[in-house]
Design an enzyme around this catalytic site. Sequence first.
Site: not given
Length: 485
Positions: A54, A127, A337
């Site tokens: 990303h 997404n 994350y």
Amino acid sequence: MSQRVLTTESGAPVADNQNSATAGADGPILIQDQHLLEKLARFNRERIPERVVHARGSGAYGYFEVTDDVTGYTRADFLSEVGRRTETFIRFSTVADSLGGADAVRDPRGFALKFYTNEGNYDLVGNNTPVFFIKDPIKFPDFIHSQKRDPFTGRQEPDNVWDFWANSPEATHQITWLMGDRGIPASYRHMNGFGSHTYQWTNAQGDAFFVKYHFKTNQGVRSLSAEQAAAQVGKDANSHQTDLLQAIERGVNPSWTLYVQLMPAAEAADYRFNPFDVTKVWPHADYPLQRVGRLVLDRNPDNVFAEVEQAAFSPNNFVPGIGPSPDRMLQGRLFAYADAQRYRLGINHTQLPVNAPKAATVDNYGRDGLHATRYGSRQDKNYEPNSYAGPAQTGAALASPLAVHGWTGTHETPAHTKDDDFFQAGELYRLMSADEKDRLIANIAGGLSQVTRDDVIEKNLAHFHAADADYGKRVEEAVRALRED
């Protein structure tokens, strides 16, 4: 209007920003030129590590407005009242390419949304597809390595891409999405967004529901063919960024309607397939879409680096009434994350303006570290428990507890009655029109035909045959035709 004075980082006025200090008019540059050294040193440090995935993204601010009563399902305060508005920030992105890649490529799109609620920031990280390639996070680094540049050739290799997929049959459903008509969105405004994972909502009575999020674009879904995308990349590699920026600047504010699917927690164990498997969707006939509200984007960031590149999202940023599920990929992302942001931006990245809560007060015992800006008063203690009226725990869990049982160890997920890797890919294929099927077959064959090993091709063909007989037959014929040319 008076002229502003250029200064150094310490605030001193700069006398000359055009000429370095030298030993005489023709002599070498002097190390005492503090302004020159500071400019060059700062320039060398302007970039931070880009995201491994990303990396290329665009962002915007906006708000989320509740349009329908969902208090029977969640006690989240920002969803507690029809008409309630919450400030948001969203980051759209491609997945596999680097920061310097193009926008109009065949790739999933990240759809990461930060709600600045009065109970803390809530991050929903999803997404533009409702499913993903794999179902266990232990495979994620290998999956991304297979899609990224090969360490020897320095380019994305069809052999690597399709070899991983050949050995990961659960990817068949997502491949069918990616290679279909929605694989290249025309813009970020013209695609849907999904939470993808299964999450948990808990109401005020303690009743638990598993939930899937669907953001339906109000601009309509528009996508590009492979030929259109190639032309777009040639004209403007930043086409999605350009479109989003210009639309909001013109006052054409993009919006999405949020729907959810809700499954009472008690139904999960006996559902016909594993409801926590991110490679599968819940049929709408079983769990219909229920409207929640609308997301509107109405303000562009002032600085792309400060607000988009430094935006940090983590799916473990929950608020009361919302929590995780046993979804294995989600469980892995709860760690990965936040850890990625600590590496990229430092332990105090939550103090950056784009990441800091806007409607809630941060009050904890975290101290110090690189770039710390929050210290508390000199009377505050930095430990807990204490006897000085410091912040204390509430004792109220954010979501309902999940029952666990069995032996520790590595386990395959227990199979439900209809757990296989192919039937939903087949259902998706059979929903397509004749033209959509033609383009899907051409997109798959175009990549698979470049693979050099016959066994890898055969493994992939077997997956498409297992999904649908016609699907497999057509892919096989198209690959054979391209390889014979």
